[in-house]
Design a protein around this motif. Structure first.
Motif, PDB file in Angstrom:
ATOM      1  N   THR A  84       0.816  -1.221   0.000  1.00 16.18           N
ATOM      2  CA  THR A  84       0.000   0.000   0.000  1.00 16.18           C
ATOM      3  C   THR A  84       0.849   1.270   0.000  1.00 16.18           C
ATOM      4  OG1 THR A  84      -0.161  -0.129   2.406  1.00 16.18           O
ATOM      5  CG2 THR A  84      -1.966  -1.094   1.134  1.00 16.18           C
ATOM      6  N   ARG A  85       2.139   1.149   0.264  1.00 14.27           N
ATOM      7  CA  ARG A  85       3.026   2.315   0.247  1.00 14.27           C
ATOM      8  C   ARG A  85       3.436   2.714  -1.166  1.00 14.27           C
ATOM      9  NH1 ARG A  85       7.416  -0.243   3.974  1.00 14.27           N
ATOM     10  NH2 ARG A  85       6.832  -1.862   2.506  1.00 14.27           N
ATOM     11  N   ARG A  86       3.199   1.848  -2.137  1.00 13.15           N
ATOM     12  CA  ARG A  86       3.565   2.162  -3.526  1.00 13.15           C
ATOM     13  C   ARG A  86       2.577   3.171  -4.107  1.00 13.15           C
ATOM     14  NH1 ARG A  86       8.308  -1.247  -4.634  1.00 13.15           N
ATOM     15  NH2 ARG A  86       8.170  -0.403  -6.706  1.00 13.15           N
ATOM     16  N   ASP A  87       3.085   4.046  -4.987  1.00 10.46           N
ATOM     17  CA  ASP A  87       2.273   5.090  -5.609  1.00 10.46           C
ATOM     18  C   ASP A  87       1.442   4.504  -6.757  1.00 10.46           C
ATOM     19  OD1 ASP A  87       1.214   7.325  -6.793  1.00 10.46           O
ATOM     20  OD2 ASP A  87       3.127   8.337  -7.143  1.00 10.46           O
ATOM     21  N   PRO A  88       0.112   4.450  -6.620  1.00  9.35           N
ATOM     22  CA  PRO A  88      -0.717   3.854  -7.677  1.00  9.35           C
ATOM     23  C   PRO A  88      -0.896   4.767  -8.897  1.00  9.35           C
ATOM     24  CG  PRO A  88      -2.105   4.658  -5.898  1.00  9.35           C
ATOM     25  CD  PRO A  88      -0.686   4.891  -5.473  1.00  9.35           C
ATOM     26  N   SER A  89      -0.415   6.013  -8.816  1.00 10.46           N
ATOM     27  CA  SER A  89      -0.607   6.937  -9.933  1.00 10.46           C
ATOM     28  C   SER A  89       0.484   6.823 -11.001  1.00 10.46           C
ATOM     29  CB  SER A  89      -0.678   8.377  -9.427  1.00 10.46           C
ATOM     30  OG  SER A  89       0.584   8.799  -8.951  1.00 10.46           O
ATOM     31  N   VAL A  90       1.529   6.026 -10.725  1.00  6.36           N
ATOM     32  CA  VAL A  90       2.625   5.864 -11.689  1.00  6.36           C
ATOM     33  C   VAL A  90       2.807   4.373 -11.976  1.00  6.36           C
ATOM     34  CG1 VAL A  90       5.058   6.306 -12.182  1.00  6.36           C
ATOM     35  CG2 VAL A  90       3.782   7.888 -10.743  1.00  6.36           C
ATOM     36  N   ILE A  91       2.764   4.025 -13.260  1.00 11.20           N
ATOM     37  CA  ILE A  91       3.000   2.635 -13.677  1.00 11.20           C
ATOM     38  C   ILE A  91       4.204   2.590 -14.599  1.00 11.20           C
ATOM     39  CG2 ILE A  91       2.127   0.697 -15.053  1.00 11.20           C
ATOM     40  CD1 ILE A  91      -0.623   1.201 -13.985  1.00 11.20           C
ATOM     41  N   CYS A  92       5.117   1.698 -14.283  1.00 10.26           N
ATOM     42  CA  CYS A  92       6.296   1.453 -15.114  1.00 10.26           C
ATOM     43  C   CYS A  92       6.026   0.199 -15.947  1.00 10.26           C
ATOM     44  CB  CYS A  92       7.524   1.272 -14.232  1.00 10.26           C
ATOM     45  SG  CYS A  92       9.028   0.921 -15.164  1.00 10.26           S
ATOM     46  N   LEU A 141      -5.639   1.446 -16.800  1.00 10.20           N
ATOM     47  CA  LEU A 141      -5.597   2.893 -17.015  1.00 10.20           C
ATOM     48  C   LEU A 141      -6.987   3.525 -17.083  1.00 10.20           C
ATOM     49  CD1 LEU A 141      -2.824   3.053 -19.778  1.00 10.20           C
ATOM     50  CD2 LEU A 141      -2.537   3.349 -17.304  1.00 10.20           C
ATOM     51  N   SER A 142      -8.010   2.708 -17.227  1.00 12.53           N
ATOM     52  CA  SER A 142      -9.358   3.226 -17.485  1.00 12.53           C
ATOM     53  C   SER A 142     -10.009   3.944 -16.311  1.00 12.53           C
ATOM     54  CB  SER A 142     -10.269   2.088 -17.949  1.00 12.53           C
ATOM     55  OG  SER A 142     -10.436   1.156 -16.885  1.00 12.53           O
ATOM     56  N   ASP A 143      -9.585   3.680 -15.068  1.00 11.23           N
ATOM     57  CA  ASP A 143     -10.272   4.299 -13.926  1.00 11.23           C
ATOM     58  C   ASP A 143      -9.756   5.703 -13.575  1.00 11.23           C
ATOM     59  OD1 ASP A 143      -7.880   3.863 -12.624  1.00 11.23           O
ATOM     60  OD2 ASP A 143      -8.684   2.494 -11.114  1.00 11.23           O
ATOM     61  N   GLY A 144      -8.719   6.185 -14.255  1.00 12.75           N
ATOM     62  CA  GLY A 144      -8.232   7.540 -14.038  1.00 12.75           C
ATOM     63  C   GLY A 144      -7.264   7.716 -12.876  1.00 12.75           C
ATOM     64  N   THR A 145      -6.891   6.621 -12.202  1.00 16.52           N
ATOM     65  CA  THR A 145      -5.947   6.703 -11.078  1.00 16.52           C
ATOM     66  C   THR A 145      -4.538   7.020 -11.558  1.00 16.52           C
ATOM     67  OG1 THR A 145      -7.250   5.059  -9.890  1.00 16.52           O
ATOM     68  CG2 THR A 145      -5.031   5.442  -9.077  1.00 16.52           C
ATOM     69  N   VAL A 146      -4.154   6.435 -12.679  1.00 12.33           N
ATOM     70  CA  VAL A 146      -2.790   6.584 -13.199  1.00 12.33           C
ATOM     71  C   VAL A 146      -2.637   7.925 -13.916  1.00 12.33           C
ATOM     72  CG1 VAL A 146      -1.031   5.588 -14.723  1.00 12.33           C
ATOM     73  CG2 VAL A 146      -2.542   4.080 -13.424  1.00 12.33           C
ATOM     74  N   THR A 147      -1.571   8.644 -13.560  1.00 16.14           N
ATOM     75  CA  THR A 147      -1.291   9.936 -14.203  1.00 16.14           C
ATOM     76  C   THR A 147      -0.018   9.901 -15.044  1.00 16.14           C
ATOM     77  OG1 THR A 147      -0.110  10.699 -12.236  1.00 16.14           O
ATOM     78  CG2 THR A 147      -2.453  11.273 -12.402  1.00 16.14           C
ATOM     79  N   GLU A 148       0.884   8.936 -14.744  1.00 13.80           N
ATOM     80  CA  GLU A 148       2.127   8.818 -15.517  1.00 13.80           C
ATOM     81  C   GLU A 148       2.387   7.371 -15.876  1.00 13.80           C
ATOM     82  OE1 GLU A 148       6.942   9.752 -15.453  1.00 13.80           O
ATOM     83  OE2 GLU A 148       5.734  10.217 -13.687  1.00 13.80           O
ATOM     84  N   LEU A 149       2.794   7.174 -17.116  1.00 12.18           N
ATOM     85  CA  LEU A 149       3.158   5.861 -17.620  1.00 12.18           C
ATOM     86  C   LEU A 149       4.612   5.924 -18.064  1.00 12.18           C
ATOM     87  CD1 LEU A 149       1.532   3.217 -18.089  1.00 12.18           C
ATOM     88  CD2 LEU A 149       1.297   3.914 -20.465  1.00 12.18           C
TER      89      LEU A 149
END
Length: 199
Positions: free
Chosen positions: A74-82, A130-138
């Motif tokens: 839960t400490r990982r940032d869900p807004s950035v996906i590598c 990506l569809s739910d809008g949580t991710v801001t950076e890929l």
């Protein structure tokens, strides 16, 4: 060359990536001379891996449960996906201890020569994430080769309508390398990605 069990072992070892015929023979004879208990432990580890390890239902990384430890953290940032090609790439990025986001493993790269197209990769699963809008950076961390570049370009174009920040890790000269040995593409990227030197 050999017969029976030893040749069968050499043949099976030779199917492993990076192991040629001589390497397979060397490993087979090492195992033949090794302590039988060491060989049994190796066999048990291989069997255990095939029975217990699976791929994370969320990101595609290796896991022993439904989800991998990174997706459960839960400490990982869900807004950035590598985005990476293989689970081994997750391990490589984790070694630097800089990235605190989440991952998505494609399971390969687009390679028409090898018959691998977009439908053969975990791209649909990525788009669902990506569809739910949580991710801001890929971050598109595919390999810096022809296939990896093609995959990164394809993904960048695919996600462009979503309005995400799409980045790619910088690439260039390795530390300790010599300019004269760098290929043109690497040297070109090094110059493109140059940064201001603070002194």
């Amino acid at each position: 060359m050999y017969e029976g069990v030893i040749q069968h072992l050499i043949d099976e070892l030779g199917r492993l990536p990076g192991v040629g015929p001589k390497g397979a023979q060397r490993i087979a004879f090492y195992l033949l001379a090794a302590d039988p208990e060491d060989v049994r432990r190796l066999c048990a580890a291989l069997i255990d891996m095939t029975e217990r390890v699976r791929f994370c239902k969320t990101c595609g990384n290796v896991a022993e449960e439904e989800e991998c430890r990174i997706c459960l953290d839960t400490r990982r940032d869900p807004s950035v996906i590598c985005v990476v090609e293989e689970p081994k790439d997750v391990a490589a990025v984790e070694k630097i201890r800089e990235f605190r986001g989440r991952y998505h493993v494609l399971g390969g790269a687009i390679s028409p020569i090898d018959g691998v197209g977009p439908d053969d990769l975990r791209i649909r699963e990525l788009m669902a994430r990506l569809s739910d809008g949580t991710v801001t950076e890929l971050i598109l961390a595919t390999d810096p080769n022809l296939e990896g570049e093609a995959t990164a370009t394809y993904l960048a174009r695919l996600v462009k309508p979503l309005g995400l920040r799409v980045t790619r890790p910088a690439s260039g000269l390795p530390v300790g390398g010599d300019l004269e040995y760098a290929d043109e593409v690497t040297l070109g990227r090094a110059f493109e990605g140059r940064r201001l030197l603070d002194v």
